[in-house]
Design an enzyme around this catalytic site. Structure first.
Site, PDB file in Angstrom:
ATOM      1  N   ARG A   1      63.122  58.730  25.003  1.00 20.50           N
ATOM      2  CA  ARG A   1      62.789  57.364  25.456  1.00 20.50           C
ATOM      3  C   ARG A   1      61.839  56.706  24.465  1.00 20.50           C
ATOM      4  NH1 ARG A   1      60.859  59.150  31.379  1.00 20.50           N
ATOM      5  NH2 ARG A   1      61.979  61.099  31.106  1.00 20.50           N
TER       6      ARG A   1
ATOM      7  N   ASN B   1      62.833  70.431  43.807  1.00 19.11           N
ATOM      8  CA  ASN B   1      62.654  69.321  42.867  1.00 19.11           C
ATOM      9  C   ASN B   1      64.047  69.005  42.355  1.00 19.11           C
ATOM     10  OD1 ASN B   1      61.992  67.626  40.804  1.00 19.11           O
ATOM     11  ND2 ASN B   1      60.382  68.932  39.957  1.00 19.11           N
TER      12      ASN B   1
ATOM     13  N   LYS C   1      65.292  72.301  40.757  1.00 20.01           N
ATOM     14  CA  LYS C   1      64.278  73.334  40.512  1.00 20.01           C
ATOM     15  C   LYS C   1      63.746  73.731  41.874  1.00 20.01           C
ATOM     16  CE  LYS C   1      61.794  71.743  36.442  1.00 20.01           C
ATOM     17  NZ  LYS C   1      60.501  71.246  36.032  1.00 20.01           N
TER      18      LYS C   1
ATOM     19  N   MET D   1      60.397  69.324  20.822  1.00 17.45           N
ATOM     20  CA  MET D   1      59.263  69.322  19.878  1.00 17.45           C
ATOM     21  C   MET D   1      59.195  70.603  19.056  1.00 17.45           C
ATOM     22  SD  MET D   1      57.716  66.480  19.809  1.00 17.45           S
ATOM     23  CE  MET D   1      55.969  66.226  19.649  1.00 17.45           C
TER      24      MET D   1
ATOM     25  N   VAL E   1      54.873  70.128  26.027  1.00 15.42           N
ATOM     26  CA  VAL E   1      54.281  69.852  24.711  1.00 15.42           C
ATOM     27  C   VAL E   1      52.756  69.967  24.793  1.00 15.42           C
ATOM     28  CG1 VAL E   1      54.084  68.160  22.848  1.00 15.42           C
ATOM     29  CG2 VAL E   1      56.223  68.323  24.155  1.00 15.42           C
ATOM     30  N   GLY E   2      52.157  69.359  25.797  1.00 15.74           N
ATOM     31  CA  GLY E   2      50.700  69.358  25.931  1.00 15.74           C
ATOM     32  C   GLY E   2      50.124  70.762  26.024  1.00 15.74           C
ATOM     33  N   GLU E   3      50.851  71.666  26.679  1.00 13.31           N
ATOM     34  CA  GLU E   3      50.340  73.034  26.856  1.00 13.31           C
ATOM     35  C   GLU E   3      50.617  73.922  25.650  1.00 13.31           C
ATOM     36  OE1 GLU E   3      51.902  74.584  30.606  1.00 13.31           O
ATOM     37  OE2 GLU E   3      51.543  72.627  31.507  1.00 13.31           O
ATOM     38  N   ASN E   4      51.683  73.606  24.892  1.00 12.08           N
ATOM     39  CA  ASN E   4      52.143  74.550  23.863  1.00 12.08           C
ATOM     40  C   ASN E   4      52.062  74.073  22.423  1.00 12.08           C
ATOM     41  OD1 ASN E   4      53.224  76.706  25.638  1.00 12.08           O
ATOM     42  ND2 ASN E   4      54.496  75.034  26.384  1.00 12.08           N
TER      43      ASN E   4
ATOM     44  N   GLY F   1      55.769  66.125  28.261  1.00 11.57           N
ATOM     45  CA  GLY F   1      56.927  67.000  28.478  1.00 11.57           C
ATOM     46  C   GLY F   1      58.147  66.309  27.896  1.00 11.57           C
ATOM     47  N   ASN F   2      59.284  66.440  28.564  1.00 11.14           N
ATOM     48  CA  ASN F   2      60.428  65.624  28.144  1.00 11.14           C
ATOM     49  C   ASN F   2      60.072  64.157  28.301  1.00 11.14           C
ATOM     50  OD1 ASN F   2      62.297  67.622  27.392  1.00 11.14           O
ATOM     51  ND2 ASN F   2      62.620  68.101  29.562  1.00 11.14           N
TER      52      ASN F   2
ATOM     53  N   GLU G   1      53.754  71.444  39.392  1.00  8.30           N
ATOM     54  CA  GLU G   1      54.073  70.444  40.413  1.00  8.30           C
ATOM     55  C   GLU G   1      54.511  71.105  41.721  1.00  8.30           C
ATOM     56  OE1 GLU G   1      56.588  68.650  37.442  1.00  8.30           O
ATOM     57  OE2 GLU G   1      55.794  66.685  37.955  1.00  8.30           O
TER      58      GLU G   1
ATOM     59  N   HIS H   1      54.899  60.855  37.222  1.00  6.59           N
ATOM     60  CA  HIS H   1      54.251  62.160  36.971  1.00  6.59           C
ATOM     61  C   HIS H   1      52.961  62.287  37.795  1.00  6.59           C
ATOM     62  CE1 HIS H   1      56.128  62.146  32.659  1.00  6.59           C
ATOM     63  NE2 HIS H   1      56.909  62.831  33.474  1.00  6.59           N
TER      64      HIS H   1
ATOM     65  N   ARG I   1      60.025  67.000  46.003  1.00  6.35           N
ATOM     66  CA  ARG I   1      59.429  66.036  45.077  1.00  6.35           C
ATOM     67  C   ARG I   1      60.342  64.820  45.045  1.00  6.35           C
ATOM     68  NH1 ARG I   1      60.532  65.508  39.216  1.00  6.35           N
ATOM     69  NH2 ARG I   1      59.060  63.958  38.443  1.00  6.35           N
TER      70      ARG I   1
HETATM   71  P1  AMP Z   1      58.571  69.834  30.330  1.00  6.93           P
HETATM   72  O1  AMP Z   1      59.210  68.509  30.610  1.00  6.93           O
HETATM   73  O2  AMP Z   1      57.141  69.900  30.738  1.00  6.93           O
HETATM   74  O3  AMP Z   1      59.369  71.012  30.828  1.00  6.93           O
HETATM   75  O4  AMP Z   1      58.538  69.974  28.720  1.00  6.93           O
HETATM   76  C1  AMP Z   1      59.709  70.220  27.992  1.00  6.93           C
HETATM   77  C2  AMP Z   1      59.444  70.022  26.522  1.00  6.93           C
HETATM   78  O5  AMP Z   1      58.298  70.773  26.122  1.00  6.93           O
HETATM   79  C3  AMP Z   1      60.567  70.542  25.636  1.00  6.93           C
HETATM   80  O6  AMP Z   1      61.543  69.580  25.440  1.00  6.93           O
HETATM   81  C4  AMP Z   1      59.852  70.839  24.350  1.00  6.93           C
HETATM   82  O7  AMP Z   1      59.884  69.692  23.538  1.00  6.93           O
HETATM   83  C5  AMP Z   1      58.419  71.076  24.737  1.00  6.93           C
HETATM   84  N1  AMP Z   1      58.001  72.458  24.516  1.00  6.93           N
HETATM   85  C6  AMP Z   1      58.206  73.524  25.287  1.00  6.93           C
HETATM   86  N2  AMP Z   1      57.677  74.632  24.722  1.00  6.93           N
HETATM   87  C7  AMP Z   1      57.130  74.252  23.545  1.00  6.93           C
HETATM   88  C8  AMP Z   1      56.431  74.916  22.487  1.00  6.93           C
HETATM   89  N3  AMP Z   1      56.192  76.218  22.525  1.00  6.93           N
HETATM   90  N4  AMP Z   1      56.026  74.165  21.431  1.00  6.93           N
HETATM   91  C9  AMP Z   1      56.263  72.839  21.398  1.00  6.93           C
HETATM   92  N5  AMP Z   1      56.910  72.169  22.352  1.00  6.93           N
HETATM   93  C10 AMP Z   1      57.340  72.849  23.416  1.00  6.93           C
END
Ligand code: AMP
Length: 407
Positions: A242, A7, A14, A284, A332-335, A211-212, A385, A183, A94
Site C-alpha cells: 500500500r 481472526n 487465524k 522486508m 517488521v517492528g519486532e524483527n 507488519g504487512n 492481538e 490496528h 477480531r
Molecule cells: P505481520 O503483518 O505482523 O505478520 O508482519 C508480516 C511482515 O513482517 C512480513 O511481510 C515481513 O515483511 C515482515 N517480517 C517478518 N519476519 C521478519 C524478519 N525476520 N525480518 C524482517 N521482516 C520480517
C-alpha cells in the site's frame, strides 16, 4: 471452559484457543488462501506432552469449510486439545471496522451483525470476512457466546481536530467520512505493556506497528490521541503493497489523464504500491537482503519507508508535547533491526538514542534498545492481538455479564 479467538480475513482465518483462566494458548493455527487451489492449514499444539505443528495441504473452498476444519482439529482424537466443542464457552472475533457506533467489545447480536454489515462500504476487504466467520462460528459453537472486538475502537478517543478531514461537513454527517484508524487492538496491547514496564500510567508513547500493514499511534496515558491510518487502512505509512499517504491529486491525474477507473485505482494503491512498487518485493526480509547487497532500489525503499515514520514521530511528539517511549511491534517492528536503526538515526532532537548492538540482538519478549542518555526509551514489544482479545473476553466474563455466566 475455553475461549476461542477467531481472526477471520478475506481469505484466511487465524485462531487461538485459550483456557478461560490462562494467557497460555493450548493451540493456534492459520487457514490461508481460502478459495484458492493452494490453500493450507497450519495447526500448532502447545500441550506439554504433545508440542507439534501440523500442516495440511488441502483445498479449503470457503470460510465455512475452514472453520469446520479447525473445529475438527481441536477434537481430533490423536491431537485433541478439547473433548467436545461445547467446552468452548466464548468465541472472540477480531473485527476491523466498528465505525462510530461499535466502540466497545460487544456481545454479538443480530443488531451488532447488522451494524458490522452496514460498515461494508467503509471496510469492503475486511468486514464481509468477519461476518462469514461469525455466522459459521454461531453454527459450529451454538452454545458459546460470540464477542466482537474492534480494531477501530482504540482510536475513538481521538479529538475531533485529529479525526476530521477539511472537507464539507455533510460528508462526515451523511457518509461517516472521517479518520477511524486501525490496528487498534495491537496499539492498545503494546501501549499497555509498555506503560506497565515503564511503571508510568501517564506515559507519552508512540506505538509503531510495522507488519504487512503499517500504522502509528500517539498514546497519552493509555488514550489514543492520533493515528496514521484514516478512513481506511490505506493512509499514512508506506506499507508492503500500500502506498500510504499520497497527494489526492495523483488519483485525479490518473483518472483524468490516464483513464484509470475507481477499481483500477483501488488495486493500484492497495496491492501494487508501497515496497512492492519500489523494489519488486513486499517482504522486508527480501528487501533487507537487497539493501545489504547495495541494491539502489532497496536503499531508496528503506529510506522512504523509514523517513515517513520519522516524520510521524516528529508530528506525534508535538501532539503529545513530549515522548517517553517509542514502541516497535509486529513482523517488521519486532524483527527488522535495519528498519529500527534507520528510524532512530539522527533523532537526538527528540531524545531518541538507539543502542546499535542491542538492536541487533534477537531476543524474545519486551526489549529495551535505548542507549545511555536516551530520554525516550526505544522498546520492542511483541504484539499479540489474539491474547488481547482473549483478555477482553475474560474481563467481560469476570464482570459477570448475564449472557456469559455459562462460559
Ligand atoms: P505481520 O503483518 O505482523 O505478520 O508482519 C508480516 C511482515 O513482517 C512480513 O511481510 C515481513 O515483511 C515482515 N517480517 C517478518 N519476519 C521478519 C524478519 N525476520 N525480518 C524482517 N521482516 C520480517
Amino acid at each position: 471452559m475455553y475461549i476461542l479467538i477467531i481472526n477471520s480475513g478475506s481469505s484466511s482465518i487465524k485462531y487461538q484457543l485459550f483456557p478461560r483462566d490462562s494467557d497460555q494458548p493450548v493451540c493456534s493455527g492459520l487457514v490461508e488462501r481460502i478459495g484458492q487451489d493452494n490453500s493450507q492449514v497450519t495447526h500448532e499444539i502447545f500441550r506439554a506432552d504433545v508440542a507439534q505443528t501440523l500442516k495440511l495441504d488441502q483445498r479449503v473452498k470457503d470460510h465455512e469449510t475452514g472453520m469446520q476444519l479447525l473445529a475438527g482439529l481441536l477434537t481430533r482424537k490423536d491431537i485433541a486439545v478439547i473433548a467436545d466443542p461445547a467446552q468452548i464457552g466464548t468465541v472472540g472475533h477480531r473485527v476491523v471496522h466498528g465505525g462510530e457506533t461499535l466502540t466497545e467489545p460487544t456481545i454479538i447480536t443480530a443488531d451488532v451483525k447488522a451494524k458490522i454489515k452496514a460498515l461494508y462500504p467503509l471496510a469492503p476487504l475486511h468486514n464481509p470476512g468477519h461476518i462469514k466467520g461469525i455466522e459459521v462460528a454461531e453454527k459450529l459453537f451454538p452454545t458459546a457466546t460470540q464477542i466482537a472486538v474492534f480494531d477501530t475502537a482504540f482510536h475513538q478517543t481521538l479529538p475531533e481536530k485529529a479525526f476530521r478531514y477539511a472537507i464539507p461537513d455533510k460528508f462526515y454527517r451523511e457518509d461517516g467520512i472521517r479518520v477511524y484508524g486501525f490496528h487498534g487492538i495491537s496499539h492498545q496491547y503494546v501501549a499497555g505493556a509498555a506503560m506497565t514496564w515503564l511503571k508510568n500510567p501517564v506515559a507519552k508513547l508512540i506505538t509503531i506497528h510495522l507488519g504487512n500493514g503499517c500504522s502509528m499511534a500517539a498514546v497519552s496515558g493509555g488514550r489514543c490521541i492520533d493515528t496514521s491510518m484514516g478512513l481506511t487502512p490505506l493512509d499514512g505509512l508506506v506499507m508492503g503493497t500500500r502506498s500510504g499517504a499520497i497527494d489526492p491529486s495523483v488519483l485525479l491525474y490518473l483518472q483524468q489523464q490516464k483513464g484509470y477507473t475507481a477499481e483500477q485505482l483501488t488495486k493500484l494503491l492497495n496491492k501494487q504500491s508501497g515496497m512492492l512498487a519500489l523494489t519488486g518485493h513486499n517482504d522486508m526480509r527480501d528487501i533487507s537482503r537487497l539493501y545489504h547487497e547495495n541494491d539502489p532500489a532497496a536503499k531508496l525503499a528503506y529510506e522512504l519507508y523509514t523517513y515517513r515514520i520519522k516524520k510521524f514521530i516528529g508530528a506525534y511528539t508535538a501532539a503529545l508535547n513530549g515522548l517517553d517511549a517509542l514502541v516497535f511491534t509486529a513482523g517488521v517492528g519486532e524483527n527488522d533491526a535495519l528498519a529500527r536503526e534507520l528510524v532512530c538515526r539522527d533523532m537526538e532532537v527528540f531524545g531518541i538514542h538507539i543502542d546499535i548492538a542491542k538492536n541487533q540482538l534477537r531476543e524474545k519478549g519486551l526489549r529495551d534498545l535505548s542507549a545511555g542518555g536516551s530520554s525516550a526509551r526505544v522498546l520492542v514489544v511483541p504484539t499479540n492481538e489474539e491474547l488481547a482479545i482473549a483478555r477482553v473476553c475474560r474481563t467481560l466474563v469476570a464482570e459477570g455479564h448475564p449472557n456469559l455466566e455459562s462460559s
